[in-house]
Design an enzyme around this catalytic site. Structure first.
Site, PDB file in Angstrom:
ATOM      1  N   HIS A 123     -13.681  -9.935  -0.656  1.00 31.61           N
ATOM      2  CA  HIS A 123     -12.580 -10.282  -1.560  1.00 31.61           C
ATOM      3  C   HIS A 123     -11.888 -11.607  -1.249  1.00 31.61           C
ATOM      4  O   HIS A 123     -11.298 -12.222  -2.121  1.00 31.61           O
ATOM      5  CB  HIS A 123     -11.564  -9.139  -1.679  1.00 31.61           C
ATOM      6  CG  HIS A 123     -10.534  -9.098  -0.585  1.00 31.61           C
ATOM      7  ND1 HIS A 123     -10.725  -8.411   0.582  1.00 31.61           N
ATOM      8  CD2 HIS A 123      -9.305  -9.675  -0.479  1.00 31.61           C
ATOM      9  CE1 HIS A 123      -9.665  -8.548   1.357  1.00 31.61           C
ATOM     10  NE2 HIS A 123      -8.782  -9.312   0.741  1.00 31.61           N
ATOM     11  N   GLU A 180     -11.644 -17.390  -2.181  1.00 32.59           N
ATOM     12  CA  GLU A 180     -10.339 -18.032  -2.120  1.00 32.59           C
ATOM     13  C   GLU A 180     -10.034 -18.585  -0.724  1.00 32.59           C
ATOM     14  O   GLU A 180      -9.485 -19.662  -0.583  1.00 32.59           O
ATOM     15  CB  GLU A 180      -9.259 -17.015  -2.529  1.00 32.59           C
ATOM     16  CG  GLU A 180      -7.920 -17.625  -2.868  1.00 32.59           C
ATOM     17  CD  GLU A 180      -7.899 -18.302  -4.235  1.00 32.59           C
ATOM     18  OE1 GLU A 180      -8.970 -18.494  -4.831  1.00 32.59           O
ATOM     19  OE2 GLU A 180      -6.793 -18.655  -4.683  1.00 32.59           O
ATOM     20  N   ASP A 181     -10.399 -17.864   0.318  1.00 34.45           N
ATOM     21  CA  ASP A 181      -9.987 -18.272   1.658  1.00 34.45           C
ATOM     22  C   ASP A 181     -11.087 -18.873   2.515  1.00 34.45           C
ATOM     23  O   ASP A 181     -10.800 -19.546   3.501  1.00 34.45           O
ATOM     24  CB  ASP A 181      -9.358 -17.075   2.394  1.00 34.45           C
ATOM     25  CG  ASP A 181      -8.031 -16.686   1.779  1.00 34.45           C
ATOM     26  OD1 ASP A 181      -7.222 -17.594   1.531  1.00 34.45           O
ATOM     27  OD2 ASP A 181      -7.815 -15.492   1.516  1.00 34.45           O
ATOM     28  N   ASP A 210      15.375  17.921   2.097  1.00 34.91           N
ATOM     29  CA  ASP A 210      13.934  17.735   2.264  1.00 34.91           C
ATOM     30  C   ASP A 210      13.614  16.611   3.250  1.00 34.91           C
ATOM     31  O   ASP A 210      12.608  15.948   3.134  1.00 34.91           O
ATOM     32  CB  ASP A 210      13.267  17.460   0.911  1.00 34.91           C
ATOM     33  CG  ASP A 210      13.808  16.204   0.245  1.00 34.91           C
ATOM     34  OD1 ASP A 210      14.856  15.694   0.694  1.00 34.91           O
ATOM     35  OD2 ASP A 210      13.184  15.730  -0.712  1.00 34.91           O
TER      36      ASP A 210
HETATM   37 MN    MN Z   1      -6.962 -10.374   1.408  1.00 37.70          MN
END
Ligand code: MN
Length: 567
Positions: free
Chosen positions: A65, A69-70, A252
């Site tokens: 992923h 981009e990186d 709770d």
């Molecule tokens: Mn990431």
């Protein structure tokens, strides 16, 4: 269940094995701000997706992923190595990365919608959520400025989105992870006050656990699990605010959770608990018969337990528990197991239904008839925002526009002045013509020039009423700068004539018979002319009409000359 790493190591030639090696190499020189290898982040993302039991392409895309981009890997390379599906998913996640929420004025609901619309496929959302979860878990390594922004974005966009997708547990975790960055003082206060309460509640519940177990078993209900769930810090804080920060009112804080096999056993267990300990009125909630809007199902009750202490119980089946944890993602499981029959096209799902409602309907539908996986697969393709697009300002705000909208629509949406003085636009950094059709996820920047005015051409391509109205107004004002250009509405006839009795009456009756209104009529004896001149103002600017009239006037005896001008 084998982890992603184990899968990759044992089957290096499988898609997951190849994506693992590819990502490891692609990120080999990169480090995260914590100093860790960057690869750890993409692996963690893929591992999270694995625990949500998503399919192989999603896990592959999880590993890849950040490669584009990186790590600067071209999308083409991903296509060659991993195919179209991987490209689609990775590109989807990359696009989502362009949204940068800074708590701006832009409508939050728009942001959330856009995340879905941009994704086109819920698996893209899952990858983004897994990515975000790991980023939140490692947020402390970032500079404070970034921490704040990312925590806010998580709180406002991603946690609510996870909640709406029925991923209750994830939503809670995201809220909790964001909490200390957004409310540091409150966090410290909770830490001090709540901690001992948590501890004493837990001890108490541990003590009564055998009692619960015994009661159920004696009556033929074999619980799958009895455990305790501590209330989430962030939701505890919100609740405390509603109760004047009085910890005693929070029943709770730690709830007992009973998981059984069947729905009848849920109701059976509820009955047994009520028989043993009196329930508090108004606190019995049947989310099995009436699930929460996000699909959450469970029975809740609050009772007065041993030592007169108040306990909340949550009772549900194992399947409900899974769905409450994994939400819409849990359905991938069904998809992988079954083969489909007839399909409902998502096109049939009308756009008028709000997206939350639609997600809810999906959840309902697929819960009730989960033997139709293809329907679900179809529904996972998000195209119910077909007639809307979501574009982003350079600051990261989201603007919701009709499909086919142009930079001019975008500009007028921002402000009428921005629209009026817009001379050009950049989309994702590239100059485009003003009639360029925008697409979801585009980052749009408007180039302005002072004292510019719109042109009538714009009316040919704008899609929004706002833009059209502003352009028309601006065009009218533009006309106002040069009054002469204003369309004439009347004319002045100049008639030179002999001095004859009845001539003026003849002229006026001819004009009247031509159905033209006379505004003004006056005769002057101009010096230097032996004939008087009539000036007649008439209420028409229609040249043809006027010229016909002039022919008629000229035929009157005694008329020498007729001319006209428009006014
Ligand atoms: Mn990431």
């Amino acid at each position: 269940m084998a982890t992603v790493k184990e899968l990759a190591k044992s089957q290096p030639q499988s898609p997951i094995g190849m994506a693992y090696a590819f990502a490891e190499k692609a990120h080999s020189r990169q480090k995260r701000e914590s100093g860790e290898p960057y690869f750890n982040h993409v692996l963690a993302t893929a591992e999270i997706l694995q625990t949500w039991r998503l399919d192989e392409p999603t896990i592959v895309a999880g590993l890849l992923h950040d490669a584009v981009e990186d790590a600067g890997i071209p999308l083409e390379t991903i296509r060659k190595e991993f195919g179209e599906e991987a490209v689609f998913l990775v590109d989807g996640v990359t696009k989502l990365g362009r949204i940068k929420y800074r708590g701006a004025k832009s409508k939050l609901e728009n942001m959330r919608k856009m995340v879905l619309a941009l994704s086109q496929d819920l698996r893209v959302v899952f990858i983004k959520l897994a990515d975000r979860l790991h980023n939140m878990q490692t947020l402390s390594a970032l500079p404070p400025q970034k921490q704040k922004r990312i925590a806010l974005e998580t709180e406002e966009i991603y946690a609510p989105l996870a909640y709406r997708l029925g991923m209750q547990n994830l939503a809670g975790e995201l809220y909790d992870l964001a909490f200390p960055y957004l409310f540091p003082k409150e966090e410290r206060w909770l830490e001090e006050i709540a901690l001992e309460h948590y501890e004493s509640r837990k001890k108490y519940l541990e003590k009564i656990k055998p009692l619960i177990e015994e009661t159920l078993k004696k009556n033929g209900i074999e619980p799958v699990v009895i455990d305790f769930r501590a209330k989430r810090r962030s939701s505890l804080y919100r609740k405390l605010l509603r109760h004047n920060l009085d910890m005693e009112k929070i029943y709770d804080l730690v709830a007992a959770r009973i998981i059984v096999e069947t729905i009848p056993e849920c109701y059976g267990a509820l009955g047994l608990i009520h028989e043993k300990w009196p329930p508090l009125p108004g606190r019995i909630k049947d989310y099995i018969a009436m699930p929460k809007p996000n699909g959450y199902r469970s029975l809740h009750t609050t009772v007065i337990g041993p030592e007169n202490k108040i306990i909340e119980f949550q009772i549900r089946t194992r399947a409900m528990h899974d769905e409450n944890e994994y939400g819409i993602a849990a359905h991938w499981l069904y998809e992988q197991k079954r083969s489909g029959e007839d399909k409902i096209s998502p096109k049939k799902l009308t756009a008028e239904i709000s997206w939350v409602q639609q997600l809810k309907n999906w959840l309902e539908k697929y819960r009730l008839q989960d033997e139709k996986p293809d329907e679900f697969l179809q529904a996972m393709k998000i195209d119910f925002f077909k007639d809307r697009i979501f574009v982003i300002t350079p600051r990261g705000d989201v603007i919701d526009l009709p499909a086919g909208a142009t930079p001019v629509d975008f500009a007028y949406h921002i402000h009428s002045e921005v629209g009026n003085s817009c001379v050009g636009a950049k989309v994702n950094g590239t100059l485009v013509p003003l009639n360029h059709e925008l697409r979801s996820g585009d980052v749009v920047e408007i180039i302005l020039q002072k004292n510019k005015k719109p042109t009538g051409d714009w009316l040919k391509f704008v899609k929004t009423a706002v833009a059209r109205d502003h352009i028309k107004t601006a065009l009218r004002e533009k006309g106002g700068f040069a009054k002469i250009a204003k369309a004439p509405t009347k004319a002045e006839l100049k008639i030179v004539m002999e001095d004859r009795v009845g001539l003026i009456k003849d002229i006026s009756s001819i004009i009247a018979r031509s159905h033209i209104k006379i505004i003004n009529f006056h005769t002057q004896n101009s010096p230097g002319s032996k004939f008087p001149i009539d000036k007649v103002e008439i209420a028409t600017a229609d040249k043809q009409k006027i010229e016909k009239l002039i022919v008629k006037i000229k035929s009157i005896k005694g008329v020498r000359e007729v001319s006209y001008k428009l006014a």
